[in-house]
Design an enzyme around this catalytic site. Structure first.
Site, PDB file in Angstrom:
ATOM      1  N   ARG A   1       1.556  -1.648  -4.237  1.00  0.00           N
ATOM      2  CA  ARG A   1       0.251  -1.111  -3.827  1.00  0.00           C
ATOM      3  C   ARG A   1      -0.516  -0.589  -5.032  1.00  0.00           C
ATOM      4  O   ARG A   1      -1.716  -0.838  -5.196  1.00  0.00           O
ATOM      5  CB  ARG A   1       0.447  -0.007  -2.795  1.00  0.00           C
ATOM      6  CG  ARG A   1      -0.835   0.635  -2.246  1.00  0.00           C
ATOM      7  CD  ARG A   1      -0.446   1.724  -1.251  1.00  0.00           C
ATOM      8  NE  ARG A   1      -1.590   2.317  -0.574  1.00  0.00           N
ATOM      9  CZ  ARG A   1      -2.241   3.393  -0.983  1.00  0.00           C
ATOM     10  NH1 ARG A   1      -1.870   3.993  -2.114  1.00  0.00           N
ATOM     11  NH2 ARG A   1      -3.251   3.894  -0.287  1.00  0.00           N
TER      12      ARG A   1
ATOM     13  N   HIS B   1     -10.418   2.909  -1.589  1.00  0.00           N
ATOM     14  CA  HIS B   1     -10.859   3.081  -0.201  1.00  0.00           C
ATOM     15  C   HIS B   1     -12.326   2.678  -0.022  1.00  0.00           C
ATOM     16  O   HIS B   1     -13.105   3.362   0.646  1.00  0.00           O
ATOM     17  CB  HIS B   1     -10.602   4.509   0.274  1.00  0.00           C
ATOM     18  CG  HIS B   1      -9.149   4.877   0.248  1.00  0.00           C
ATOM     19  ND1 HIS B   1      -8.237   4.319   1.117  1.00  0.00           N
ATOM     20  CD2 HIS B   1      -8.438   5.685  -0.587  1.00  0.00           C
ATOM     21  CE1 HIS B   1      -7.032   4.798   0.843  1.00  0.00           C
ATOM     22  NE2 HIS B   1      -7.128   5.622  -0.184  1.00  0.00           N
TER      23      HIS B   1
ATOM     24  N   GLN C   1      -5.910   0.395   5.352  1.00  0.00           N
ATOM     25  CA  GLN C   1      -6.105   1.724   4.755  1.00  0.00           C
ATOM     26  C   GLN C   1      -6.561   1.636   3.305  1.00  0.00           C
ATOM     27  O   GLN C   1      -7.312   2.465   2.816  1.00  0.00           O
ATOM     28  CB  GLN C   1      -4.794   2.515   4.861  1.00  0.00           C
ATOM     29  CG  GLN C   1      -4.885   3.959   4.393  1.00  0.00           C
ATOM     30  CD  GLN C   1      -3.899   4.262   3.280  1.00  0.00           C
ATOM     31  OE1 GLN C   1      -3.827   3.537   2.306  1.00  0.00           O
ATOM     32  NE2 GLN C   1      -3.144   5.340   3.444  1.00  0.00           N
TER      33      GLN C   1
ATOM     34  N   LEU D   1      -1.994   7.647  -0.529  1.00  0.00           N
ATOM     35  CA  LEU D   1      -0.613   7.366  -0.927  1.00  0.00           C
ATOM     36  C   LEU D   1       0.366   8.255  -0.175  1.00  0.00           C
ATOM     37  O   LEU D   1       1.474   7.822   0.188  1.00  0.00           O
ATOM     38  CB  LEU D   1      -0.487   7.564  -2.439  1.00  0.00           C
ATOM     39  CG  LEU D   1       0.851   7.412  -3.155  1.00  0.00           C
ATOM     40  CD1 LEU D   1       1.733   8.649  -3.066  1.00  0.00           C
ATOM     41  CD2 LEU D   1       1.640   6.202  -2.635  1.00  0.00           C
TER      42      LEU D   1
END
Length: 302
Positions: free
Chosen positions: A115, A198, A250, A91
């Site tokens: 997000r 992730h 990402q 972030l």
């Protein structure tokens, strides 16, 4: 003094009352809260300054942390802060982008809010997990994951030597944790998080974010920063299409913080300023510098 890099932490650094001292003293900091509130419709002062359960929920954590970090950053600029490069953890990359002039605050606040929602809702509760691996080389961890034959598991964060975070499907993470202990990890600790961030399981969230990124005005930065996904320098020569592409990737890709810091140190950066709550990133940099046998770095906090 050589060159200065500013650093922005990621999810997990949040705490009640973060940046309140800047909010009370600086109008530019209060403006961050007001703008974020206008964009999101959230009561940012209640979310960040008062005890509540939402601050630790991903869909709220990310916009709260972004707002607090930028409030601290703009206060620092008003007091004369200058820098040559920026880096953020997950972030925190969005804070770095804003600080470096690649995106304006309101557009980024909208992106960050979405997000957080996409990442929160991408995987049903209990289906994903993350774990910190202490005391084992990243190459060995990659080897164990590769040889396991398990899908939906991978390295989420390359933080620093001896501290790697893995992420993925909960049963696979549990099995990999045992495998890593068997090959010499000092500790493997499951993290208290709401999703397998992730990891490949977040690919859908990345696709949703990609659609938002296509609508947002992102420019090449005035000041360079390092991208998490590639550990590459993003500068005035980097295309906006490329920046948007790696931001969408990402979400489900590895955060290469350690690799980026090594490049910064090799490039002559010797002053590291962490902006935002906590000092986690400073600790990572110290361990990386020690591994590189580099001394004399200066660490500061805003």
């Amino acid at each position: 003094m050589g060159k200065t890099v500013i650093m922005f932490p990621g999810q997990g650094a949040q705490k009640i009352g973060m940046s309140q001292e800047f909010y009370e003293k600086y109008k530019v900091s209060r403006d961050c809260f007001e703008k974020a509130e206008n964009v999101t419709g959230l009561d940012m002062t209640n979310l960040i300054f008062k005890e509540n359960e939402n601050l630790d929920k991903t869909e709220y954590t990310q916009i709260a942390l972004y707002t607090a970090e930028m409030a601290a950053f703009y206060a620092g600029v008003e007091e004369g802060l200058t820098f040559d490069c920026a880096i953020g953890l997950s972030l925190g990359e969005y804070s770095a982008m804003t600080a470096c002039g690649a995106i304006d605050f309101e557009d980024c606040a909208s992106l960050v809010r979405n997000r957080g929602i996409y990442m929160e809702t991408a995987v049903p509760d209990g289906h994903g997990a993350m774990a910190a691996v202490i005391g084992l080389d990243s190459g060995k961890i990659e080897e164990v994951i590769c040889h396991s034959g398990l899908d939906n598991v991978g390295i989420a964060n390359y933080n620093c030597p001896g501290q790697i975070v893995i992420s993925g499907e909960v049963e696979n993470i549990t099995k990999i944790m045992e495998d890593l202990k068997n090959v010499g990890a000092k500790r493997v600790l499951k993290l208290n998080v709401s999703g397998p961030f992730h990891s490949p399981m977040l690919a859908q969230a990345g696709e949703k974010l990609k659609k938002d990124l296509e609508k947002v005005n992102i420019t090449s930065p005035h000041i360079p920063y390092y991208a998490n996904y590639t550990a590459e320098l993003i500068d005035k020569n980097t295309s906006t299409e490329y920046i948007k592409s790696i931001l969408s990737k990402q979400v489900s890709g590895s955060v290469r913080f350690e690799q980026s810091v090594r490049k910064l140190i090799e490039s002559g950066f010797d002053r590291f300023i962490e902006i935002g709550p906590g000092d986690t990133l400073t600790g990572f940099v110290k361990r990386i510098a020690k591994d590189m046998k580099v001394e004399g770095l200066v660490y500061e906090k805003i």
